[in-house]
Design a protein around this motif. Structure first.
Motif, PDB file in Angstrom:
ATOM      1  N   GLN A 120       0.835  -1.206   0.000  1.00  0.00           N
ATOM      2  CA  GLN A 120       0.000   0.000   0.000  1.00  0.00           C
ATOM      3  C   GLN A 120       0.864   1.248   0.000  1.00  0.00           C
ATOM      4  O   GLN A 120       1.860   1.342   0.719  1.00  0.00           O
ATOM      5  CB  GLN A 120      -0.891   0.008   1.246  1.00  0.00           C
ATOM      6  CG  GLN A 120      -1.684   1.297   1.417  1.00  0.00           C
ATOM      7  CD  GLN A 120      -2.419   1.353   2.732  1.00  0.00           C
ATOM      8  OE1 GLN A 120      -2.427   0.398   3.495  1.00  0.00           O
ATOM      9  NE2 GLN A 120      -3.060   2.482   3.005  1.00  0.00           N
ATOM     10  N   ALA A 121       0.496   2.225  -0.813  1.00  0.00           N
ATOM     11  CA  ALA A 121       1.103   3.557  -0.744  1.00  0.00           C
ATOM     12  C   ALA A 121       0.076   4.518  -0.170  1.00  0.00           C
ATOM     13  O   ALA A 121      -1.109   4.431  -0.519  1.00  0.00           O
ATOM     14  CB  ALA A 121       1.561   4.026  -2.119  1.00  0.00           C
ATOM     15  N   THR A 143      -3.338   4.715  -2.246  1.00  0.00           N
ATOM     16  CA  THR A 143      -4.434   5.234  -1.431  1.00  0.00           C
ATOM     17  C   THR A 143      -4.132   6.699  -1.133  1.00  0.00           C
ATOM     18  O   THR A 143      -2.991   7.139  -1.222  1.00  0.00           O
ATOM     19  CB  THR A 143      -4.596   4.461  -0.104  1.00  0.00           C
ATOM     20  OG1 THR A 143      -3.453   4.704   0.739  1.00  0.00           O
ATOM     21  CG2 THR A 143      -4.732   2.968  -0.342  1.00  0.00           C
ATOM     22  N   ASP A 144      -5.168   7.457  -0.777  1.00  0.00           N
ATOM     23  CA  ASP A 144      -4.958   8.870  -0.469  1.00  0.00           C
ATOM     24  C   ASP A 144      -6.032   9.336   0.510  1.00  0.00           C
ATOM     25  O   ASP A 144      -6.751   8.515   1.098  1.00  0.00           O
ATOM     26  CB  ASP A 144      -4.963   9.720  -1.743  1.00  0.00           C
ATOM     27  CG  ASP A 144      -6.236   9.547  -2.569  1.00  0.00           C
ATOM     28  OD1 ASP A 144      -7.294   9.198  -1.986  1.00  0.00           O
ATOM     29  OD2 ASP A 144      -6.185   9.759  -3.802  1.00  0.00           O
ATOM     30  N   PHE A 149      -6.665   6.808   3.407  1.00  0.00           N
ATOM     31  CA  PHE A 149      -5.394   6.072   3.403  1.00  0.00           C
ATOM     32  C   PHE A 149      -5.604   4.619   3.819  1.00  0.00           C
ATOM     33  O   PHE A 149      -4.731   4.004   4.434  1.00  0.00           O
ATOM     34  CB  PHE A 149      -4.354   6.731   4.315  1.00  0.00           C
ATOM     35  CG  PHE A 149      -3.920   8.094   3.869  1.00  0.00           C
ATOM     36  CD1 PHE A 149      -3.258   8.271   2.669  1.00  0.00           C
ATOM     37  CD2 PHE A 149      -4.159   9.196   4.658  1.00  0.00           C
ATOM     38  CE1 PHE A 149      -2.845   9.531   2.254  1.00  0.00           C
ATOM     39  CE2 PHE A 149      -3.752  10.471   4.257  1.00  0.00           C
ATOM     40  CZ  PHE A 149      -3.090  10.631   3.048  1.00  0.00           C
ATOM     41  N   ARG A 150      -6.748   4.042   3.464  1.00  0.00           N
ATOM     42  CA  ARG A 150      -7.072   2.675   3.876  1.00  0.00           C
ATOM     43  C   ARG A 150      -6.979   1.733   2.680  1.00  0.00           C
ATOM     44  O   ARG A 150      -7.408   2.052   1.572  1.00  0.00           O
ATOM     45  CB  ARG A 150      -8.468   2.618   4.486  1.00  0.00           C
ATOM     46  CG  ARG A 150      -8.682   3.629   5.600  1.00  0.00           C
ATOM     47  CD  ARG A 150     -10.112   3.631   6.080  1.00  0.00           C
ATOM     48  NE  ARG A 150     -10.339   2.536   6.998  1.00  0.00           N
ATOM     49  CZ  ARG A 150     -10.042   2.611   8.304  1.00  0.00           C
ATOM     50  NH1 ARG A 150      -9.500   3.687   8.796  1.00  0.00           N
ATOM     51  NH2 ARG A 150     -10.290   1.588   9.101  1.00  0.00           N
ATOM     52  N   LEU A 151      -6.435   0.560   2.941  1.00  0.00           N
ATOM     53  CA  LEU A 151      -6.302  -0.486   1.931  1.00  0.00           C
ATOM     54  C   LEU A 151      -7.486  -1.436   2.044  1.00  0.00           C
ATOM     55  O   LEU A 151      -7.843  -1.857   3.140  1.00  0.00           O
ATOM     56  CB  LEU A 151      -4.998  -1.252   2.160  1.00  0.00           C
ATOM     57  CG  LEU A 151      -4.679  -2.395   1.194  1.00  0.00           C
ATOM     58  CD1 LEU A 151      -4.365  -1.856  -0.189  1.00  0.00           C
ATOM     59  CD2 LEU A 151      -3.493  -3.208   1.730  1.00  0.00           C
ATOM     60  N   THR A 152      -8.087  -1.787   0.913  1.00  0.00           N
ATOM     61  CA  THR A 152      -9.214  -2.713   0.921  1.00  0.00           C
ATOM     62  C   THR A 152      -8.907  -3.935   0.058  1.00  0.00           C
ATOM     63  O   THR A 152      -8.031  -3.917  -0.801  1.00  0.00           O
ATOM     64  CB  THR A 152     -10.494  -2.048   0.390  1.00  0.00           C
ATOM     65  OG1 THR A 152     -10.330  -1.777  -1.026  1.00  0.00           O
ATOM     66  CG2 THR A 152     -10.792  -0.754   1.126  1.00  0.00           C
ATOM     67  N   LEU A 180      -6.393  -0.222  10.023  1.00  0.00           N
ATOM     68  CA  LEU A 180      -7.390  -1.025   9.318  1.00  0.00           C
ATOM     69  C   LEU A 180      -8.393  -1.612  10.309  1.00  0.00           C
ATOM     70  O   LEU A 180      -8.018  -2.086  11.387  1.00  0.00           O
ATOM     71  CB  LEU A 180      -6.708  -2.149   8.529  1.00  0.00           C
ATOM     72  CG  LEU A 180      -5.796  -1.699   7.391  1.00  0.00           C
ATOM     73  CD1 LEU A 180      -5.151  -2.898   6.707  1.00  0.00           C
ATOM     74  CD2 LEU A 180      -6.576  -0.876   6.364  1.00  0.00           C
ATOM     75  N   SER A 181      -9.658  -1.600   9.930  1.00  0.00           N
ATOM     76  CA  SER A 181     -10.717  -2.118  10.795  1.00  0.00           C
ATOM     77  C   SER A 181     -10.740  -3.645  10.744  1.00  0.00           C
ATOM     78  O   SER A 181     -10.176  -4.277   9.838  1.00  0.00           O
ATOM     79  CB  SER A 181     -12.075  -1.576  10.347  1.00  0.00           C
ATOM     80  OG  SER A 181     -12.442  -2.140   9.088  1.00  0.00           O
TER      81      SER A 181
END
Length: 397
Positions: A120-121, A143-144, A149-152, A180-181
């Motif tokens: 992830q960036a 991500t931004d 800024f979360r990766l899915t 992250l959740s």
């Protein structure tokens, strides 16, 4: 005479480069406010230092097993069960000379040349380089602010190929502080199982959480994902033990043995003295960890408010973990500051260091060229001093 292709391709850490520059300026008598390095400004707690001193006095100064002392590996197993709901045996733990070596070991034993790693960036600057050193190919998922800024899992799925081998996770994140959740991690775990992928998860900032954020170790989400996960952690951030160089991995025995064998042929085991101190850290009172977390939170809120008042600086996503703020500074691109045309975050960071004597890290090395990273692992007084200097610089134009 020549260097290897591996050495020629290596990019030095911009964080360490900025820190070295600022320290050189300090050595020349210049007062530099350093927001660049990811190192707690607190001293190592006294009980931990005492355990290290006792180890020296008691003659615990010899080689240890390559994977670390049995006592420390037991203490890590206790910690993982207590804090993360993870059950491991000592033979599944490998203690290394810091979290960075733990990551290096993991990728060296996982990757064959040309295999791909999802990263992830914005990312910690060393992830792509560690992957390349192992012959792997970093595949970046952008991500931004718009994604928090979360990766899915959906973002990862778009980047999968028949060469994908590993998903690299970092939660809480350096540099964004994103956490992250549980739901997001469950979906990523399911994707990894579905596509037979490994996961390397860097959880070094797990103790530094704010605004009610929850840390979830992805390996705790089921036996299938646990079998394919290498969890990386260490004591540097939570216990202010950066110089003690204590990192570790938890994984299935096949990976742990491979990493221990690799380490036995590279650095051997880490410092016996540091390992004794680490046992005291993990088994002792955790009060100092919470005290540091609370102080970091106080600084986070203060710096967040002040950064958002600086012209051209914008922090739209408050960090929920770690000890960094990552403002977008692209509004300043095209402006002239102290006689210099600003075309990038690198330009801005250089001007801030040279003219205001404040060290920050440009986002380029994190895969986020519109941003700059500020560490709030420094006193409130120094935070105000540094931001006052930047404000005066911007006001001069």
């Amino acid at each position: 005479m020549r260097l290897s292709a591996r050495a020629r391709a290596l990019t030095p850490s911009p964080t360490m480069a900025i820190d070295a520059m600022s320290k050189q300026m300090v050595a020349e008598g210049i007062d530099v406010v350093n927001f660049s390095v990811g190192e707690p400004d607190f001293d190592t707690p006294e009980s931990i230092k005492a355990a290290g001193i006792a180890a020296i006095q008691q003659g615990e100064t010899k080689y240890t097993p390559a994977a670390g002392t049995l006592e420390l590996r037991k203490a890590i197993c206790e910690k993982l069960e207590r804090d993360n709901g993870l059950q491991y045996r000592p033979e599944e733990i490998v203690v290394s000379n810091g979290g960075k070596q733990s990551l290096y070991n993991a990728y060296q034993v996982l990757l064959d040349p040309g295999e791909e790693v999802i990263i992830q960036a914005p990312y910690w600057v060393s992830y792509p380089e560690i992957v390349r050193l192992a012959g792997g190919v970093p595949v970046v998922v952008e991500t931004d602010e718009s994604t928090g800024f979360r990766l899915t899992a959906d973002m990862i799925r778009e980047k999968l190929t028949n060469r994908t081998r590993v998903i690299n996770l970092n939660s809480p994140s350096n540099p964004t502080g994103a956490v992250l959740s549980r739901r997001e991690l469950e979906e990523i775990a399911a994707l990894a199982v579905e596509h037979d992928l490994m996961i390397v998860t860097d959880e070094i900032y797990e103790k530094l959480l704010y605004d009610g954020a929850e840390h979830v170790s992805i390996a705790s989400l089921g036996e299938e994902v646990k079998r394919r996960t290498i969890t990386v952690n260490g004591l540097s951030k939570a216990y202010a033990m950066t110089g003690w160089r204590m990192g570790y991995t938890a994984s299935e025995r096949i990976y742990a043995k491979a990493m221990a064998d690799l380490q036995s042929q590279s650095t051997s085991g880490p410092s016996s003295i540091s390992q004794a101190a680490a046992v005291a850290a993990l088994r002792g009172s955790q009060e100092s960890v919470e005290q540091m977390r609370q102080e970091f939170d106080r600084r986070r809120r203060h710096m967040l408010e002040r950064l958002n008042r600086l012209p051209g600086f914008s922090v739209k996503v408050a960090p929920a973990g770690a000890f960094y703020l990552f403002p977008n500074v692209s509004a300043l691109f095209g402006e002239t500051i102290a006689g210099r045309k600003i075309t990038s975050s690198d330009d801005l960071a250089e001007v801030i260091l040279e003219q205001a004597h404040v060290a920050v890290v440009p986002g380029t090395g994190f895969g986020a060229p519109h941003h700059i990273r500020f560490s709030y692992a420094t006193s409130m007084e120094r935070i105000d001093e540094g931001l006052d200097r930047i404000a005066r610089l911007l006001a001069r134009g």
